[in-house]
Design a protein around this motif. Structure first.
Motif, PDB file in Angstrom:
ATOM      1  N   GLU A  77       0.830  -1.206   0.000  1.00 26.49           N
ATOM      2  CA  GLU A  77       0.000   0.000   0.000  1.00 26.49           C
ATOM      3  C   GLU A  77       0.864   1.257   0.000  1.00 26.49           C
ATOM      4  N   LEU A  78       1.888   1.268   0.820  1.00 27.40           N
ATOM      5  CA  LEU A  78       2.790   2.423   0.875  1.00 27.40           C
ATOM      6  C   LEU A  78       3.429   2.672  -0.494  1.00 27.40           C
ATOM      7  N   GLN A  79       3.927   1.625  -1.115  1.00 27.82           N
ATOM      8  CA  GLN A  79       4.586   1.776  -2.406  1.00 27.82           C
ATOM      9  C   GLN A  79       3.591   2.162  -3.500  1.00 27.82           C
ATOM     10  N   LEU A  80       2.365   1.645  -3.425  1.00 28.65           N
ATOM     11  CA  LEU A  80       1.317   2.038  -4.362  1.00 28.65           C
ATOM     12  C   LEU A  80       1.043   3.538  -4.234  1.00 28.65           C
ATOM     13  N   ARG A  81       0.970   4.022  -3.001  1.00 25.61           N
ATOM     14  CA  ARG A  81       0.767   5.453  -2.772  1.00 25.61           C
ATOM     15  C   ARG A  81       1.926   6.270  -3.338  1.00 25.61           C
ATOM     16  N   ARG A  82       3.141   5.759  -3.201  1.00 31.76           N
ATOM     17  CA  ARG A  82       4.312   6.478  -3.701  1.00 31.76           C
ATOM     18  C   ARG A  82       4.281   6.553  -5.227  1.00 31.76           C
ATOM     19  N   VAL A  83       3.914   5.467  -5.891  1.00 29.24           N
ATOM     20  CA  VAL A  83       3.808   5.481  -7.353  1.00 29.24           C
ATOM     21  C   VAL A  83       2.708   6.456  -7.782  1.00 29.24           C
ATOM     22  N   ALA A  84       1.563   6.389  -7.104  1.00 34.69           N
ATOM     23  CA  ALA A  84       0.438   7.262  -7.454  1.00 34.69           C
ATOM     24  C   ALA A  84       0.751   8.730  -7.198  1.00 34.69           C
ATOM     25  N   ALA A  85       1.691   9.015  -6.324  1.00 39.19           N
ATOM     26  CA  ALA A  85       2.041  10.400  -5.996  1.00 39.19           C
ATOM     27  C   ALA A  85       3.100  10.977  -6.935  1.00 39.19           C
ATOM     28  N   THR A  86       3.640  10.160  -7.840  1.00 35.06           N
ATOM     29  CA  THR A  86       4.672  10.680  -8.741  1.00 35.06           C
ATOM     30  C   THR A  86       4.063  11.680  -9.717  1.00 35.06           C
ATOM     31  N   PRO A  87       4.848  12.667 -10.118  1.00 36.99           N
ATOM     32  CA  PRO A  87       4.343  13.615 -11.123  1.00 36.99           C
ATOM     33  C   PRO A  87       3.962  12.919 -12.429  1.00 36.99           C
ATOM     34  N   ILE A  88       4.580  11.804 -12.722  1.00 32.07           N
ATOM     35  CA  ILE A  88       4.299  11.069 -13.956  1.00 32.07           C
ATOM     36  C   ILE A  88       2.868  10.552 -13.950  1.00 32.07           C
ATOM     37  N   VAL A  89       2.485   9.856 -12.888  1.00 32.04           N
ATOM     38  CA  VAL A  89       1.137   9.285 -12.808  1.00 32.04           C
ATOM     39  C   VAL A  89       0.105  10.391 -12.605  1.00 32.04           C
ATOM     40  N   SER A 121      -7.218   4.764  -9.962  1.00 34.33           N
ATOM     41  CA  SER A 121      -7.337   5.074 -11.383  1.00 34.33           C
ATOM     42  C   SER A 121      -7.475   6.562 -11.663  1.00 34.33           C
ATOM     43  N   SER A 122      -7.426   7.376 -10.613  1.00 31.53           N
ATOM     44  CA  SER A 122      -7.607   8.814 -10.808  1.00 31.53           C
ATOM     45  C   SER A 122      -7.109   9.564  -9.581  1.00 31.53           C
ATOM     46  N   LEU A 123      -7.014  10.880  -9.729  1.00 31.16           N
ATOM     47  CA  LEU A 123      -6.666  11.717  -8.585  1.00 31.16           C
ATOM     48  C   LEU A 123      -7.716  11.586  -7.493  1.00 31.16           C
ATOM     49  N   ASP A 124      -8.977  11.480  -7.885  1.00 33.75           N
ATOM     50  CA  ASP A 124     -10.053  11.312  -6.899  1.00 33.75           C
ATOM     51  C   ASP A 124      -9.895  10.016  -6.119  1.00 33.75           C
ATOM     52  N   ASP A 125      -9.540   8.927  -6.814  1.00 31.54           N
ATOM     53  CA  ASP A 125      -9.307   7.645  -6.128  1.00 31.54           C
ATOM     54  C   ASP A 125      -8.193   7.780  -5.094  1.00 31.54           C
ATOM     55  N   ALA A 126      -7.103   8.430  -5.486  1.00 31.34           N
ATOM     56  CA  ALA A 126      -5.962   8.585  -4.583  1.00 31.34           C
ATOM     57  C   ALA A 126      -6.361   9.398  -3.361  1.00 31.34           C
ATOM     58  N   GLU A 127      -7.095  10.484  -3.568  1.00 32.12           N
ATOM     59  CA  GLU A 127      -7.541  11.311  -2.443  1.00 32.12           C
ATOM     60  C   GLU A 127      -8.550  10.563  -1.585  1.00 32.12           C
ATOM     61  N   SER A 128      -9.387   9.769  -2.208  1.00 35.63           N
ATOM     62  CA  SER A 128     -10.375   8.974  -1.482  1.00 35.63           C
ATOM     63  C   SER A 128      -9.691   7.954  -0.575  1.00 35.63           C
ATOM     64  N   LEU A 129      -8.659   7.298  -1.096  1.00 32.61           N
ATOM     65  CA  LEU A 129      -7.913   6.331  -0.291  1.00 32.61           C
ATOM     66  C   LEU A 129      -7.319   7.016   0.931  1.00 32.61           C
ATOM     67  N   ASP A 130      -6.784   8.214   0.745  1.00 32.24           N
ATOM     68  CA  ASP A 130      -6.212   8.956   1.861  1.00 32.24           C
ATOM     69  C   ASP A 130      -7.271   9.277   2.918  1.00 32.24           C
ATOM     70  N   ARG A 131      -8.473   9.632   2.485  1.00 31.12           N
ATOM     71  CA  ARG A 131      -9.531   9.990   3.442  1.00 31.12           C
ATOM     72  C   ARG A 131     -10.110   8.778   4.155  1.00 31.12           C
ATOM     73  N   GLU A 132     -10.256   7.659   3.445  1.00 23.90           N
ATOM     74  CA  GLU A 132     -10.956   6.497   3.983  1.00 23.90           C
ATOM     75  C   GLU A 132     -10.068   5.566   4.790  1.00 23.90           C
ATOM     76  N   ASN A 133      -8.794   5.535   4.485  1.00 21.53           N
ATOM     77  CA  ASN A 133      -7.932   4.516   5.051  1.00 21.53           C
ATOM     78  C   ASN A 133      -7.347   4.937   6.383  1.00 21.53           C
ATOM     79  N   GLU A 134      -7.393   4.023   7.338  1.00 19.76           N
ATOM     80  CA  GLU A 134      -6.849   4.332   8.663  1.00 19.76           C
ATOM     81  C   GLU A 134      -5.338   4.531   8.628  1.00 19.76           C
ATOM     82  N   TYR A 135      -4.685   4.079   7.562  1.00 20.20           N
ATOM     83  CA  TYR A 135      -3.248   4.256   7.432  1.00 20.20           C
ATOM     84  C   TYR A 135      -2.924   5.365   6.438  1.00 20.20           C
TER      85      TYR A 135
END
Length: 167
Positions: A77-89, A121-135
């Motif tokens: 999960e941490l590494q997925l977040r790091r990939v999703a946070a890259t300027p490329i993605v 699959s989107s910026l919204d998904d990434a932000e949603s994961l941040d809001r919903e996930n206890e980690y």
């Protein structure tokens, strides 16, 4: 160009898989004290921080093996977040390019590949994961090295070729 940049920008890949494995020696080492600041300790710093933050929840698991397995999943999960946070993605998502980042884990003992249900699959998904996930605090910590790198590259655009002066 980085491998990720080439895959997203040039090959237009639609799926990026972040895959960890159970029994990871790096995860096991992340639970041990650093041994002198070598390169491995540098690479493991975000994982060590994740293990520290998640220690109370991991301690509730019944066995050491269960704690290590869960830490391996959290690292995906941490590494997925790091990939999703890259300027490329993030740039690809801003352009509405179809790119999905998946989190999977491989079982060395049984040979099974498991989908952890992590999919962005989107910026919204990434932000949603941040809001919903206890980690949600599992994002990479801002270190001075990272801060200096961000400042150094802040004004650069990866897709523009360098300007050449004629003369």
């Amino acid at each position: 160009l980085s491998v990720l940049e080439f895959a997203v920008e040039t090959l237009q890949v639609k799926h990026i898989i972040v895959c960890g494995h159970y029994g990871c020696g790096g995860i096991r080492r992340a639970f041990e004290p650093p041994d002198g600041g070598g390169l491995v300790d540098h690479w493991l710093a975000p994982v060590r921080e994740m293990c520290r933050r998640c220690a109370p929840d991991l301690a509730r698991l019944p066995t050491e093996a269960a704690r290590m397995d869960r830490a391996c999943e959290l690292n995906v999960e941490l590494q997925l977040r790091r990939v999703a946070a890259t300027p490329i993605v993030r740039s690809a998502w801003q352009r509405q390019q179809s790119v999905t980042v998946h989190g999977w884990i491989y079982g060395l003992g049984d040979g099974l590949l498991r989908d952890l249900g992590l999919k962005l699959s989107s910026l919204d998904d990434a932000e949603s994961l941040d809001r919903e996930n206890e980690y949600a605090g599992l994002a990479e910590p801002i270190t001075m090295v990272r801060r200096h790198a961000e400042e150094a590259f802040a004004g650069l655009t990866m897709l523009e070729p360098p300007l050449l002066e004629e003369g």
